[in-house]
Each structure stands twice: as C-alpha cells, then as structure tokens.
Design a protein around this motif. Sequence first.
Motif, PDB file in Angstrom:
ATOM      1  N   TRP A  76      63.816  51.277  22.034  1.00  0.00           N
ATOM      2  CA  TRP A  76      64.063  49.957  22.421  1.00  0.00           C
ATOM      3  C   TRP A  76      63.023  49.259  21.714  1.00  0.00           C
ATOM      4  O   TRP A  76      63.506  47.859  21.593  1.00  0.00           O
ATOM      5  CB  TRP A  76      63.338  50.091  23.865  1.00  0.00           C
ATOM      6  N   VAL A  77      62.230  49.533  20.886  1.00  0.00           N
ATOM      7  CA  VAL A  77      61.426  48.530  19.976  1.00  0.00           C
ATOM      8  C   VAL A  77      62.469  47.941  19.078  1.00  0.00           C
ATOM      9  O   VAL A  77      62.603  46.638  18.859  1.00  0.00           O
ATOM     10  CB  VAL A  77      60.181  49.121  19.343  1.00  0.00           C
ATOM     11  N   GLU A  78      63.136  48.888  18.675  1.00  0.00           N
ATOM     12  CA  GLU A  78      64.059  48.376  17.398  1.00  0.00           C
ATOM     13  C   GLU A  78      65.237  47.652  18.051  1.00  0.00           C
ATOM     14  O   GLU A  78      65.611  46.498  17.423  1.00  0.00           O
ATOM     15  CB  GLU A  78      64.818  49.593  16.890  1.00  0.00           C
ATOM     16  N   ILE A  79      65.516  47.871  19.260  1.00  0.00           N
ATOM     17  CA  ILE A  79      66.808  46.975  19.876  1.00  0.00           C
ATOM     18  C   ILE A  79      66.428  45.697  20.292  1.00  0.00           C
ATOM     19  O   ILE A  79      67.169  44.874  19.985  1.00  0.00           O
ATOM     20  CB  ILE A  79      67.212  47.759  21.261  1.00  0.00           C
ATOM     21  N   PHE A  80      65.111  45.608  20.783  1.00  0.00           N
ATOM     22  CA  PHE A  80      64.607  44.364  20.891  1.00  0.00           C
ATOM     23  C   PHE A  80      64.242  43.419  19.706  1.00  0.00           C
ATOM     24  O   PHE A  80      64.744  42.339  19.559  1.00  0.00           O
ATOM     25  CB  PHE A  80      63.236  44.415  21.949  1.00  0.00           C
ATOM     26  N   LEU A  81      63.987  43.961  18.607  1.00  0.00           N
ATOM     27  CA  LEU A  81      63.805  43.462  17.489  1.00  0.00           C
ATOM     28  C   LEU A  81      65.061  43.024  16.737  1.00  0.00           C
ATOM     29  O   LEU A  81      65.200  41.830  16.245  1.00  0.00           O
ATOM     30  CB  LEU A  81      62.907  44.260  16.380  1.00  0.00           C
ATOM     31  N   PHE A  82      66.001  43.775  17.047  1.00  0.00           N
ATOM     32  CA  PHE A  82      67.217  43.686  16.484  1.00  0.00           C
ATOM     33  C   PHE A  82      67.838  42.359  17.245  1.00  0.00           C
ATOM     34  O   PHE A  82      68.535  41.382  16.391  1.00  0.00           O
ATOM     35  CB  PHE A  82      68.377  44.760  16.327  1.00  0.00           C
ATOM     36  N   PHE A  83      67.834  42.441  18.556  1.00  0.00           N
ATOM     37  CA  PHE A  83      68.351  41.334  19.245  1.00  0.00           C
ATOM     38  C   PHE A  83      67.550  40.020  19.026  1.00  0.00           C
ATOM     39  O   PHE A  83      68.423  39.051  18.826  1.00  0.00           O
ATOM     40  CB  PHE A  83      68.252  41.709  20.804  1.00  0.00           C
ATOM     41  N   THR A 136      68.559  42.489   6.337  1.00  0.00           N
ATOM     42  CA  THR A 136      67.446  41.842   6.938  1.00  0.00           C
ATOM     43  C   THR A 136      66.605  42.514   8.036  1.00  0.00           C
ATOM     44  O   THR A 136      65.452  42.202   7.795  1.00  0.00           O
ATOM     45  CB  THR A 136      68.290  40.538   7.678  1.00  0.00           C
ATOM     46  N   PHE A 137      67.260  43.365   8.736  1.00  0.00           N
ATOM     47  CA  PHE A 137      66.587  44.261   9.693  1.00  0.00           C
ATOM     48  C   PHE A 137      65.459  45.089   8.954  1.00  0.00           C
ATOM     49  O   PHE A 137      64.589  45.206   9.737  1.00  0.00           O
ATOM     50  CB  PHE A 137      67.341  44.923  10.427  1.00  0.00           C
ATOM     51  N   GLY A 138      66.023  45.645   7.962  1.00  0.00           N
ATOM     52  CA  GLY A 138      64.915  46.348   7.038  1.00  0.00           C
ATOM     53  C   GLY A 138      63.649  45.331   6.891  1.00  0.00           C
ATOM     54  O   GLY A 138      62.384  46.012   6.754  1.00  0.00           O
ATOM     55  N   ALA A 139      63.780  44.183   6.521  1.00  0.00           N
ATOM     56  CA  ALA A 139      62.762  43.324   6.294  1.00  0.00           C
ATOM     57  C   ALA A 139      61.723  43.206   7.587  1.00  0.00           C
ATOM     58  O   ALA A 139      60.557  43.219   7.589  1.00  0.00           O
ATOM     59  CB  ALA A 139      63.038  41.852   5.723  1.00  0.00           C
ATOM     60  N   ALA A 143      57.933  44.169   8.306  1.00  0.00           N
ATOM     61  CA  ALA A 143      57.072  43.269   8.629  1.00  0.00           C
ATOM     62  C   ALA A 143      56.247  43.554   9.784  1.00  0.00           C
ATOM     63  O   ALA A 143      55.183  43.219  10.008  1.00  0.00           O
ATOM     64  CB  ALA A 143      57.649  41.858   8.737  1.00  0.00           C
ATOM     65  N   THR A 144      56.885  44.264  10.731  1.00  0.00           N
ATOM     66  CA  THR A 144      56.343  44.740  12.193  1.00  0.00           C
ATOM     67  C   THR A 144      55.414  45.869  12.003  1.00  0.00           C
ATOM     68  O   THR A 144      54.508  45.945  12.924  1.00  0.00           O
ATOM     69  CB  THR A 144      57.486  44.644  13.211  1.00  0.00           C
ATOM     70  N   GLY A 145      55.610  46.601  11.482  1.00  0.00           N
ATOM     71  CA  GLY A 145      55.093  47.864  11.264  1.00  0.00           C
ATOM     72  C   GLY A 145      55.269  48.891  12.499  1.00  0.00           C
ATOM     73  O   GLY A 145      56.234  48.603  12.960  1.00  0.00           O
ATOM     74  N   LYS A 146      54.259  49.731  12.540  1.00  0.00           N
ATOM     75  CA  LYS A 146      54.513  50.615  13.804  1.00  0.00           C
ATOM     76  C   LYS A 146      53.577  50.252  15.092  1.00  0.00           C
ATOM     77  O   LYS A 146      53.182  51.240  15.836  1.00  0.00           O
ATOM     78  CB  LYS A 146      54.155  52.102  13.551  1.00  0.00           C
ATOM     79  N   ILE A 155      58.972  37.137  17.479  1.00  0.00           N
ATOM     80  CA  ILE A 155      58.807  35.679  16.928  1.00  0.00           C
ATOM     81  C   ILE A 155      59.412  36.036  15.442  1.00  0.00           C
ATOM     82  O   ILE A 155      60.197  35.275  14.820  1.00  0.00           O
ATOM     83  CB  ILE A 155      57.476  34.964  17.176  1.00  0.00           C
ATOM     84  N   VAL A 156      58.445  36.826  14.885  1.00  0.00           N
ATOM     85  CA  VAL A 156      58.602  37.303  13.317  1.00  0.00           C
ATOM     86  C   VAL A 156      60.145  37.697  13.051  1.00  0.00           C
ATOM     87  O   VAL A 156      61.035  37.305  12.203  1.00  0.00           O
ATOM     88  CB  VAL A 156      57.696  38.239  12.752  1.00  0.00           C
ATOM     89  N   ALA A 157      60.408  38.505  14.141  1.00  0.00           N
ATOM     90  CA  ALA A 157      62.061  39.151  14.028  1.00  0.00           C
ATOM     91  C   ALA A 157      63.065  38.031  14.242  1.00  0.00           C
ATOM     92  O   ALA A 157      64.019  37.892  13.350  1.00  0.00           O
ATOM     93  CB  ALA A 157      62.495  40.050  15.095  1.00  0.00           C
ATOM     94  N   PHE A 158      62.851  37.138  14.914  1.00  0.00           N
ATOM     95  CA  PHE A 158      63.576  35.816  15.495  1.00  0.00           C
ATOM     96  C   PHE A 158      63.513  34.958  14.062  1.00  0.00           C
ATOM     97  O   PHE A 158      64.602  34.404  13.528  1.00  0.00           O
ATOM     98  CB  PHE A 158      63.055  34.782  16.397  1.00  0.00           C
ATOM     99  N   GLN A 159      62.444  34.744  13.585  1.00  0.00           N
ATOM    100  CA  GLN A 159      62.224  33.864  12.105  1.00  0.00           C
ATOM    101  C   GLN A 159      62.866  34.433  11.185  1.00  0.00           C
ATOM    102  O   GLN A 159      63.722  33.864  10.342  1.00  0.00           O
ATOM    103  CB  GLN A 159      60.848  33.668  11.973  1.00  0.00           C
TER     104      GLN A 159
END
Length: 188
Positions: A76-83, A136-139, A143-146, A155-159
């Motif tokens: 879910w973390v990855e899904i929210f970050l990707f979204f 891009t998602f790899g970046a 950036a977000t770490g674990k 916000i970092v994912a959106f940016q």
Amino acid sequence: MFERVMFFATISILFALTIWWTAALVSNLLKADGTLIVVRNGLLALLAATLLISISIIIAPPLMLSDERWYTQPPWVEIFLFFSMSCGMLGSYFKVQIEERRAIIAAKALKGDVTYTPLKVDKWDLLYPFLVSVITFGAVLQATGKVALDLSQLIVAFQTGFFWQTVLPRANNTVSAQMQAGLGAADK
C-alpha cells in the motif's frame, strides 16, 4: 528486494494502462459524440482498477493481529506513492496545456477574437510521462526510504512526478556513469 521490484513492475504496468484508458476516456468526453466509447473506456478503467486492487491483495502478505495500520504495509505504501507521483505527472501535463491555452488566447485577443479556447488533450502526450514512470518511481523510492508513510513522502512523490522531465536525465547520467566505471574497471 527482487520481490518488491517485481511487485512494483506489475503495479506500474497496471497503473500505466489505467492512466492510458483514463486519457482515452477524457479524450472521448471532450469529443462528446461517442457515448458507447465512453462507457467502454470507463468499464476498462474500472476493470484495470479492480485488477490492481486484486493483485495487490493477493501479493500482500497476510496481516493478522498487527499493530501497524494497513496503509503502512509494503504494497500500500508503494501504491500511494505511485498514485501521488502519477497525480504529479498529470498536474505537470495539464500545467503545460493551460500555459499553451493562455498563449493561444493572448494571440487570439490581439486579433480581436474572443471565442472560447478549449484545452487540447492528446492521449499520447498524456501517456508519455507514464512510459518513464518506472525510472521516476525508482527515484521516489530512493528518496522516501523505508520510513512509515507520511504526508511529506506523498508530497515528495507528487513533486517528483511533477518534475519527471528532470528526473529522467539524472537517471540516464547515473546509468552512463556506472557503465563508464564498469568499462574503466574492465580495462585495468
């Protein structure tokens, strides 16, 4: 780590297909003459979202009697970050379209034309950022770490999604530097 990468690849492909179908739906809505096509694309987008949720539930490890919230668990973390990153990519696309529309309106105003100017949504231009979304998602993941999911990560994912054009050249430079380092080591 390999399982997480494979999970991400599956999710990113499903998200890209969902976005593509959504772009086709928006394009058809702007035309407003093909109701059947709109319904078909809406159903395809719903199918893709259902597949995405189903796969994420199947791949997710079973959690029972855990103190952690469901949205802090790995899929879910990855899904929210990707979204969030996808929303940034869409925001970037529409920002460019709005700027182009303003330029067209200004040019029309100089000629005395005050007719309505719609946004020009091209599904291929809309799909383009999602073709490089894996890089891009790899970046974003780097950036977000674990750390547990929080607002700053979203916000970092959106940016990162919004500025996806700048992430891509950096990733290419990193890959070429690694390749050159590998070639230099092979020469020794």
